[in-house]
Motif scaffolding. Structure first.
Motif, mmCIF file in Angstrom:
data_model
loop_
_atom_site.group_PDB
_atom_site.id
_atom_site.type_symbol
_atom_site.label_atom_id
_atom_site.label_comp_id
_atom_site.label_asym_id
_atom_site.label_seq_id
_atom_site.Cartn_x
_atom_site.Cartn_y
_atom_site.Cartn_z
ATOM 1 N N ASP A 30 0.818 -1.222 0.000
ATOM 2 C CA ASP A 30 0.000 0.000 0.000
ATOM 3 C C ASP A 30 0.850 1.270 0.000
ATOM 4 N N ILE A 31 2.079 1.155 -0.529
ATOM 5 C CA ILE A 31 2.895 2.345 -0.738
ATOM 6 C C ILE A 31 2.329 3.114 -1.924
ATOM 7 N N VAL A 32 2.109 4.421 -1.768
ATOM 8 C CA VAL A 32 1.536 5.205 -2.857
ATOM 9 C C VAL A 32 2.578 6.041 -3.582
ATOM 10 N N THR A 33 3.597 6.503 -2.865
ATOM 11 C CA THR A 33 4.667 7.242 -3.518
ATOM 12 C C THR A 33 6.009 6.844 -2.922
ATOM 13 N N MET A 34 7.027 6.904 -3.791
ATOM 14 C CA MET A 34 8.404 6.756 -3.356
ATOM 15 C C MET A 34 9.134 8.018 -3.799
ATOM 16 N N SER A 35 9.974 8.523 -2.936
ATOM 17 C CA SER A 35 10.646 9.780 -3.234
ATOM 18 C C SER A 35 12.102 9.729 -2.798
ATOM 19 N N VAL A 48 13.644 15.923 -3.947
ATOM 20 C CA VAL A 48 14.353 15.873 -5.217
ATOM 21 C C VAL A 48 13.455 15.317 -6.325
ATOM 22 N N ALA A 49 12.838 14.166 -6.074
ATOM 23 C CA ALA A 49 12.028 13.518 -7.099
ATOM 24 C C ALA A 49 11.044 12.560 -6.445
ATOM 25 N N THR A 50 9.910 12.364 -7.111
ATOM 26 C CA THR A 50 8.862 11.479 -6.613
ATOM 27 C C THR A 50 8.334 10.628 -7.755
ATOM 28 N N ILE A 51 7.992 9.383 -7.442
ATOM 29 C CA ILE A 51 7.302 8.518 -8.390
ATOM 30 C C ILE A 51 6.116 7.893 -7.669
ATOM 31 N N THR A 52 4.964 7.909 -8.322
ATOM 32 C CA THR A 52 3.756 7.375 -7.704
ATOM 33 C C THR A 52 3.560 5.903 -8.081
ATOM 34 N N ASP A 53 2.529 5.312 -7.480
ATOM 35 C CA ASP A 53 2.226 3.909 -7.789
ATOM 36 C C ASP A 53 1.695 3.746 -9.202
ATOM 37 N N THR A 54 1.347 4.854 -9.855
ATOM 38 C CA THR A 54 0.933 4.810 -11.266
ATOM 39 C C THR A 54 2.036 5.341 -12.183
ATOM 40 N N ASN A 55 3.247 5.450 -11.628
ATOM 41 C CA ASN A 55 4.438 5.859 -12.387
ATOM 42 C C ASN A 55 4.440 7.307 -12.838
ATOM 43 N N ASN A 73 9.254 -2.860 -10.023
ATOM 44 C CA ASN A 73 8.321 -3.491 -9.082
ATOM 45 C C ASN A 73 8.711 -4.922 -8.756
ATOM 46 N N ALA A 74 9.329 -5.614 -9.698
ATOM 47 C CA ALA A 74 9.719 -6.999 -9.449
ATOM 48 C C ALA A 74 10.789 -7.081 -8.358
ATOM 49 N N ARG A 75 11.610 -6.036 -8.269
ATOM 50 C CA ARG A 75 12.672 -5.999 -7.266
ATOM 51 C C ARG A 75 12.315 -5.103 -6.083
ATOM 52 N N ASN A 76 11.126 -4.507 -6.100
ATOM 53 C CA ASN A 76 10.708 -3.588 -5.027
ATOM 54 C C ASN A 76 11.771 -2.520 -4.795
ATOM 55 N N THR A 77 12.272 -1.987 -5.880
ATOM 56 C CA THR A 77 13.385 -1.041 -5.808
ATOM 57 C C THR A 77 13.071 0.210 -6.621
ATOM 58 N N VAL A 78 13.468 1.333 -6.076
ATOM 59 C CA VAL A 78 13.364 2.612 -6.764
ATOM 60 C C VAL A 78 14.775 3.126 -7.012
#
Length: 121
Positions: A30-35, A48-55, A73-78
């Motif tokens: 249920d993570i919605v954004t990674m920054s 600096v930068a953000t990516i949402t669950d919809t890219n 997403n396969a590696r759960n890595t940003v």
């Protein structure tokens, strides 16, 4: 809980490149954004930068065109690909994850330990 581990920082000359990685584990569904945030000595923490669950991605003006945030997403890595680095990019870079708990609607923030990026002139 979400556990974030960053890697990829280091020392690079101006004009060079680095790629930061942030591996997430735990309650990640249920993570919605990674920054990525950063903090230079004596300065406030800045986004600096953000990516949402919809890219959808967003960048601060000073890095637009030089930095790229992406996710595997396969590696759960940003990732944060940083090109054309400048001395003013020198900072500790932190990974952040925002969760919205499905059952309660609570918004939770998680942080990595930080990774140092130093750009020499």
């Amino acid at each position: 809980q979400v556990h974030l581990v960053e890697s990829g920082g280091g020392l690079v000359q101006a004009g060079g490149s680095l790629r930061l990685s942030c591996a997430a584990s735990g309650s990640i569904f249920d993570i919605v954004t990674m920054s990525w945030y950063r903090q230079a000595p004596g300065n406030k923490v800045e986004l600096v930068a953000t990516i949402t669950d919809t890219n959808h991605t967003n960048y601060r003006d000073s890095v637009t065109g030089r930095f790229t945030i992406s996710r595997d997403n396969a590696r759960n890595t940003v990732y944060l690909q940083m090109n054309s680095l400048k001395p003013e990019d020198t900072a500790v870079y932190y990974c952040n994850a925002k969760r919205v708990v499905v059952t309660t609607g609570d918004e939770l923030d998680y942080w990595g330990q930080g990774t140092q990026v130093t750009v020499s002139s």
